[in-house]
Design a protein around this motif. Structure first.
Motif, PDB file in Angstrom:
ATOM      1  N   LEU A 161       0.831  -1.203   0.000  1.00 25.50           N
ATOM      2  CA  LEU A 161       0.000   0.000   0.000  1.00 25.50           C
ATOM      3  C   LEU A 161       0.865   1.253   0.000  1.00 25.50           C
ATOM      4  O   LEU A 161       2.081   1.200   0.202  1.00 25.50           O
ATOM      5  N   LYS A 162       0.207   2.352  -0.230  1.00 28.94           N
ATOM      6  CA  LYS A 162       0.835   3.669  -0.172  1.00 28.94           C
ATOM      7  C   LYS A 162       0.523   4.279   1.193  1.00 28.94           C
ATOM      8  O   LYS A 162      -0.633   4.358   1.593  1.00 28.94           O
ATOM      9  N   MET A 163       1.588   4.690   1.891  1.00 22.88           N
ATOM     10  CA  MET A 163       1.399   5.298   3.214  1.00 22.88           C
ATOM     11  C   MET A 163       2.259   6.549   3.334  1.00 22.88           C
ATOM     12  O   MET A 163       3.380   6.608   2.810  1.00 22.88           O
ATOM     13  N   ALA A 164       1.722   7.533   4.039  1.00 21.52           N
ATOM     14  CA  ALA A 164       2.445   8.771   4.341  1.00 21.52           C
ATOM     15  C   ALA A 164       2.546   8.916   5.860  1.00 21.52           C
ATOM     16  O   ALA A 164       1.743   8.333   6.603  1.00 21.52           O
ATOM     17  N   PRO A 165       3.522   9.674   6.349  1.00 20.73           N
ATOM     18  CA  PRO A 165       3.632   9.888   7.801  1.00 20.73           C
ATOM     19  C   PRO A 165       2.322  10.392   8.386  1.00 20.73           C
ATOM     20  O   PRO A 165       1.658  11.267   7.818  1.00 20.73           O
ATOM     21  N   GLY A 166       1.941   9.806   9.517  1.00 21.51           N
ATOM     22  CA  GLY A 166       0.693  10.146  10.182  1.00 21.51           C
ATOM     23  C   GLY A 166      -0.434   9.187   9.884  1.00 21.51           C
ATOM     24  O   GLY A 166      -1.453   9.190  10.586  1.00 21.51           O
ATOM     25  N   GLU A 167      -0.284   8.346   8.857  1.00 22.52           N
ATOM     26  CA  GLU A 167      -1.345   7.407   8.499  1.00 22.52           C
ATOM     27  C   GLU A 167      -1.196   6.094   9.278  1.00 22.52           C
ATOM     28  O   GLU A 167      -0.125   5.744   9.768  1.00 22.52           O
ATOM     29  N   THR A 168      -2.316   5.365   9.352  1.00 23.95           N
ATOM     30  CA  THR A 168      -2.377   4.121  10.115  1.00 23.95           C
ATOM     31  C   THR A 168      -3.010   3.032   9.250  1.00 23.95           C
ATOM     32  O   THR A 168      -3.932   3.305   8.468  1.00 23.95           O
ATOM     33  N   GLU A 169      -2.518   1.834   9.390  1.00 20.17           N
ATOM     34  CA  GLU A 169      -3.066   0.676   8.675  1.00 20.17           C
ATOM     35  C   GLU A 169      -3.218  -0.477   9.663  1.00 20.17           C
ATOM     36  O   GLU A 169      -2.353  -0.715  10.515  1.00 20.17           O
ATOM     37  N   THR A 170      -4.304  -1.229   9.537  1.00 18.16           N
ATOM     38  CA  THR A 170      -4.553  -2.374  10.408  1.00 18.16           C
ATOM     39  C   THR A 170      -4.364  -3.668   9.620  1.00 18.16           C
ATOM     40  O   THR A 170      -4.865  -3.804   8.492  1.00 18.16           O
ATOM     41  N   LEU A 171      -3.642  -4.601  10.227  1.00 16.06           N
ATOM     42  CA  LEU A 171      -3.356  -5.885   9.586  1.00 16.06           C
ATOM     43  C   LEU A 171      -3.371  -6.977  10.653  1.00 16.06           C
ATOM     44  O   LEU A 171      -2.622  -6.896  11.633  1.00 16.06           O
ATOM     45  N   ALA A 172      -4.242  -7.976  10.474  1.00 17.60           N
ATOM     46  CA  ALA A 172      -4.330  -9.137  11.371  1.00 17.60           C
ATOM     47  C   ALA A 172      -4.509  -8.724  12.831  1.00 17.60           C
ATOM     48  O   ALA A 172      -3.958  -9.357  13.738  1.00 17.60           O
ATOM     49  N   GLY A 173      -5.242  -7.641  13.050  1.00 19.40           N
ATOM     50  CA  GLY A 173      -5.486  -7.193  14.412  1.00 19.40           C
ATOM     51  C   GLY A 173      -4.416  -6.285  14.980  1.00 19.40           C
ATOM     52  O   GLY A 173      -4.532  -5.822  16.122  1.00 19.40           O
ATOM     53  N   TYR A 174      -3.389  -5.984  14.205  1.00 21.13           N
ATOM     54  CA  TYR A 174      -2.318  -5.090  14.644  1.00 21.13           C
ATOM     55  C   TYR A 174      -2.445  -3.756  13.905  1.00 21.13           C
ATOM     56  O   TYR A 174      -2.756  -3.715  12.706  1.00 21.13           O
ATOM     57  N   GLU A 175      -2.179  -2.673  14.616  1.00 18.90           N
ATOM     58  CA  GLU A 175      -2.275  -1.330  14.051  1.00 18.90           C
ATOM     59  C   GLU A 175      -0.872  -0.792  13.804  1.00 18.90           C
ATOM     60  O   GLU A 175      -0.058  -0.682  14.726  1.00 18.90           O
ATOM     61  N   PHE A 176      -0.576  -0.471  12.529  1.00 19.40           N
ATOM     62  CA  PHE A 176       0.734   0.037  12.136  1.00 19.40           C
ATOM     63  C   PHE A 176       0.604   1.548  11.906  1.00 19.40           C
ATOM     64  O   PHE A 176      -0.101   1.980  10.983  1.00 19.40           O
TER      65      PHE A 176
ATOM     66  N   VAL B 174       3.797   0.043  16.411  1.00 13.19           N
ATOM     67  CA  VAL B 174       2.838  -1.048  16.246  1.00 13.19           C
ATOM     68  C   VAL B 174       2.053  -1.201  17.539  1.00 13.19           C
ATOM     69  O   VAL B 174       2.640  -1.266  18.631  1.00 13.19           O
ATOM     70  N   PHE B 175       0.725  -1.270  17.409  1.00 15.75           N
ATOM     71  CA  PHE B 175      -0.159  -1.363  18.571  1.00 15.75           C
ATOM     72  C   PHE B 175      -1.022  -2.617  18.467  1.00 15.75           C
ATOM     73  O   PHE B 175      -1.433  -3.028  17.379  1.00 15.75           O
ATOM     74  N   GLU B 176      -1.284  -3.222  19.622  1.00 19.58           N
ATOM     75  CA  GLU B 176      -2.225  -4.327  19.721  1.00 19.58           C
ATOM     76  C   GLU B 176      -3.175  -4.035  20.876  1.00 19.58           C
ATOM     77  O   GLU B 176      -2.734  -3.829  22.014  1.00 19.58           O
ATOM     78  N   ASP B 177      -4.471  -3.990  20.565  1.00 19.93           N
ATOM     79  CA  ASP B 177      -5.492  -3.648  21.570  1.00 19.93           C
ATOM     80  C   ASP B 177      -5.179  -2.314  22.252  1.00 19.93           C
ATOM     81  O   ASP B 177      -5.338  -2.154  23.469  1.00 19.93           O
ATOM     82  N   GLY B 178      -4.702  -1.353  21.441  1.00 18.18           N
ATOM     83  CA  GLY B 178      -4.419  -0.020  21.956  1.00 18.18           C
ATOM     84  C   GLY B 178      -3.103   0.114  22.694  1.00 18.18           C
ATOM     85  O   GLY B 178      -2.737   1.220  23.121  1.00 18.18           O
TER      86      GLY B 178
END
Length: 655
Positions: free
Chosen positions: A516-531, A553-557
C-alpha cells in the motif's frame, strides 16, 4: 609481499596434496607401512599451508590492499572491518579458497581424530581426499588465483562488496554451508576406500557415520541461515523461492538425509551396503554439481558467484572424472560386497528402505526441475522456467508421504515386527495427533484443512517419539541413563522435522500481506495489529545513506513494537537496497519493508506482512542440526571393534 606469501603457500599445498593423493595410495597397494604412515602428516601440513594462504588474503582485505585484484573488485575503504573480512569469501576466488581451506580442515580432522582406524583404511581415505584437494587447488591456481595483482595500475579505492552480502547472516552462512558441502567428501572417501579394500561391513559404516552426521548437521544449519537471510534481507518476506542455487544446496541435503539413515541400517544389520556406498557417491557428486552451477555462469541468481565458462568447464571435467571414476569402481566392486541379510516387510529395515526411496525420489525431482531449463536451453529449445508451482506440486506430497512412517520408525523392531504390535503401540499417539489436528487450527485465522493435516502429521511424529521415549525410560530398556547420544540425536532431528512441517504450512496458509501507499501520520490495520507511520528520517551508516521509515505497532491499543525499515544507498557503488524491519515472536512475525517514494506528500510504497509461526521452520532446522551433532558424539563410533591399537591392526585388517 603478503599476497606473494599466500600464493607461494597455496602452491606448496598443491604439491603436498599431490603427494597425499599418490604416496599413501601406493603404500596401501603395496602394503608399505612407511608410505601409508605419511598420510596424516601430509594432511596436517596441507591444512597449515592453506590456512596461511587464507590468512594472507584476509590481511590483504583488512589492509585495503587494492593492488590485489580480488580486493579491488570486492572491497572498499569505507567498508566496516567485519565485512572486509567476510568479503574474503564474498566472491568467486576467495570463496573457492575458503572451500579449499574447509576441505583441508576435514582432511586433517580425519587424520587427527581417527586413531581407531586401521592404518590401511586411513591411508586410503586420506588419499582419496588428497585427490579431491588436488582438483580444487589446481582450479584455484589455474583459473581463479585469489592473489592476482593489478600492477602497475593500482586503483585508489575498491568497487565495494555487493550490498546484499553486507549482512551478519552472510558472515557465517557460507562457511557453514561449505562445511556441509565439503563434509560429504569424507563419506565419499570412506566409501571409495571401502570399495578399494573390497570390504563393506559394520565397521566401515560405524567409522563413516559420525563424519556424515556432522556434515549433514552443518549443511542443515547452513541452509537454514540462507533461508533466514533471504527472509529479512531481500525485502519480499519469503523464505524459499526454489531458486536453482538454493536447490544446489538442498539436493545434497536430501541425499545426505537418505545416507544418514542408510548408514544406520548398514551398521546395525549389515544391510544396504552397496546402496549406502552409492548414496555416499551421489551426495558428494551433488555437492560438486552445486559448485558447478554456482560458478559456471549457467545460472542467473543472486547467489551465483562467477560467469566465466572456462571455470565452469574445469569443474565439469573434474565432476565427470570424480563421478565417472567412482561409479566405475562401484560397478566393478559392488556385486562382490552386496548385502545378503534378510528382513520382513514389517520391520525397521523396511521403513528405512522406504525413507531412502522417498528421499531419493525427492532429490531426483528437485534435480530434474533445476536442470530441465538448462538442458532445454542447451538444446536450443528456448527459455523455460521451472518455479515454485512445479516443486510444491511434486515435492510436498513426497514429504507428506514420509511423515506417517516417521512416527512408526522409532517404535519398530529390527528384522521382524507385527502389525498388531504397531497398532497397540501407536493407538494412543494416533488418537492424540487426531485430537490436536481437530482443535489446534481453531486458534489460527480460521480452521484450515492444510494446517490441520500438518498438525496431524507433526503430532503423529512427536507423539510417536514420546511413546518410544516413555518406553525406553520406564520399561525394559533400563532408564534415562542408558539412552545413547545416537538416540537423543534421532529424537532432536525428528522433532525438528515436525516443527518445520508445522511452520512451513502455517506460514504458507495464514500469512497476510498488504502492499500500500502510506504517508507519515497514516495508520493501517493488519491481522489485528495497528501500524502507525510516524515519520521518515535521513540516517547515515559507515558506507551508506538511508531513508528510514519509523513505525509504531499497537495491539489492543497498547504499543508493542517500534520498527524502522530502511531504503539504503551505498556510497561506493550507488546500489539501492531494502532493509526490512521485523518484530519477531515464537508464534508470529510482524514485517515491514519500504519500496519507492510516491508523489510529493512524503508517501512511500510500504509492504506489511503478518507471518505466523515462520520461526518454527528455522527452530526446527536448528533442532535437526543439533540432532546431527549429538548423534556424532556417540562413543561407540570412536571404538575399534577388536580393541587393538589401530596401527598394530592396520595392515592385517583389510588385506
Amino acid at each position: 609481499m603478503i599476497p606473494e606469501i599466500g600464493h607461494f603457500a597455496l602452491i606448496i599445498s598443491l604439491a603436498l596434496a599431490l603427494v597425499l593423493a599418490v604416496v599413501p595410495a601406493w603404500g596401501a597397494w603395496r602394503r608399505n607401512v612407511p608410505a601409508m604412515a605419511l598420510a596424516p602428516g601430509l594432511a596436517v601440513g596441507m591444512l597449515v599451508l592453506v590456512a596461511i594462504s587464507f590468512t594472507c588474503l584476509s590481511v590483504a582485505f583488512l589492509q585495503d590492499d587494492f593492488s590485489v585484484a580480488v580486493v579491488a573488485n570486492n572491497s572498499n575503504s569505507l567498508l566496516p572491518p567485519i565485512y572486509k573480512f567476510s568479503a574474503v569469501w564474498g566472491n568467486h576466488e576467495g570463496s573457492l579458497l575458503l572451500w579449499a581451506l574447509i576441505l583441508c580442515l576435514w582432511t586433517a580432522a580425519v587424520a587427527v581424530l581417527s586413531p581407531q582406524l586401521p592404518l590401511l583404511v586411513l591411508s586410503r581415505v586420506l588419499s582419496v581426499m588428497g585427490v579431491i584437494a588436488v582438483g580444487f587447488l589446481f582450479f584455484a591456481l589455474l583459473t581463479s588465483n585469489p592473489f592476482a595483482r593489478l600492477l602497475p595500475s593500482i586503483p585508489v579505492d575498491g568497487n565495494d562488496l555487493n550490498p546484499l552480502l553486507q549482512d551478519p547472516g552472510l558472515i557465517i552462512h557460507p562457511p557453514l554451508l561449505y562445511m556441509g558441502y565439503v563434509g560429504f567428501s569424507v563419506a565419499f572417501a570412506f566409501a571409495i576406500a571401502a570399495l578399494l579394500g573390497g570390504r563393506l561391513d559394520a565397521s566401515w559404516a560405524r567409522w563413516s557415520r559420525p563424519w556424515t552426521n556432522v556434515a549433514w548437521a552443518f549443511l542443515s544449519l547452513g541452509i537454514m541461515l540462507g533461508s533466514w537471510w533471504a527472509y529479512y534481507e531481500l525485502g519480499w518476506g519469503g523464505w524459499w523461492f526454489w531458486d536453482p542455487v538454493e536447490n544446489a544446496s538442498f539436493m545434497p541435503w536430501l541425499a545426505g538425509t537418505a545416507l544418514v539413515h542408510s548408514l544406520a541400517a548398514t551398521e546395525k544389520r549389515g544391510l544396504f551396503k552397496s546402496w549406502t556406498v552409492l548414496l555416499a557417491i551421489f551426495a558428494f557428486s551433488l555437492s560438486l554439481l552445486g559448485t558447478f552451477m554456482v560458478r559456471s555462469g549457467v545460472l542467473t541468481s543472486v547467489h551465483a558467484f562467477a560467469t566465466d565458462p572456462a571455470r565452469g568447464m574445469f569443474i565439469l571435467v573434474f565432476l565427470a572424472i570424480v563421478v565417472g571414476g567412482s561409479l566405475t569402481l562401484y560397478a566393478l566392486r559392488a556385486p562382490a560386497v552386496s548385502s545378503r541379510v534378510s528382513f520382513a516387510w514389517l520391520s525397521r529395515e523396511s521403513l528405512i528402505l522406504l525413507n531412502n526411496v522417498v528421499f531419493l525420489v525427492s532429490t531426483l525431482t528437485v534435480l530434474f526441475g533445476t536442470l530441465f531449463p538448462l538442458m532445454m536451453d542447451a538444446l536450443g529449445q528456448g527459455k523455460y522456467s521451472v518455479g515454485p508451482p512445479y516443486f510444491n506440486a511434486v515435492f510436498v506430497p513426497l514429504m507428506a508421504l514420509l511423515a506417517p512412517f516417521m512416527g512408526i520408525g522409532p517404535l519398530s523392531r529390527w528384522k521382524r515386527d507385527s502389525g498388531q504390535r504397531w497398532k497397540a503401540e501407536l493407538l494412543i499417539p494416533g488418537v492424540a495427533a487426531i485430537v490436536c489436528a481437530l482443535t489446534l487450527p481453531l486458534f489460527g485465522q480460521g480452521y484450515n484443512l492444510w494446517v490441520a493435516l500438518a498438525v496431524l502429521l507433526a503430532g503423529w511424529v512427536v507423539f510417536g517419539m514420546a511413546k518410544d521415549f516413555w518406553f525406553r525410560i520406564g520399561g525394559k530398556a533400563g532408564g534415562l541413563r542408558r539412552l545413547t547420544p545416537s538416540y537423543w540425536g534421532m529424537v532432536l532431528a525428528h522433532m525438528g522435522f515436525a516443527a518445520c512441517v508445522v511452520g512451513v504450512v502455517a506460514t504458507s496458509q495464514y500469512s497476510i500481506e498488504h502492499d500500500l501507499k502510506m504517508a507519515p501520520g497514516e495508520t493501517e490495520t493488519l491481522a489485528g495489529y495497528e501500524f502507525r507511520f510516524v515519520e521518515v528520517a535521513a540516517v547515515r551508516g559507515p558506507n551508506f545513506v538511508a531513508d528510514e521509515a519509523r513505525f509504531e505497532v499497537f495491539e489492543d491499543g497498547k504499543k508493542i513494537a517500534a520498527l524502522a525499515p530502511q531504503k539504503r544507498r551505498y556510497l561506493a557503488s550507488g546500489s539501492m537496497m531494502t532493509e526490512a524491519a521485523i518484530d519477531p515472536g515464537l508464534f508470529r512475525d510482524l514485517y515491514i519493508a519500504m519500496g519507492e517514494p510516491i508523489g510529493e506528500q512524503g508517501a512511500w510504497a510500504i509492504r506489511l506482512h503478518y507471518k505466523p509461526m515462520v520461526r518454527w521452520m528455522w527452530l526446527g532446522a536448528i533442532l535437526m542440526g543439533f540432532g546431527g551433532f549429538t548423534t556424532a558424539c556417540d562413543k561407540r563410533y570412536r571404538r575399534h571393534r577388536s580393541g587393538a591399537p589401530a596401527k598394530a591392526a592396520g595392515v592385517q585388517y583389510a588385506s
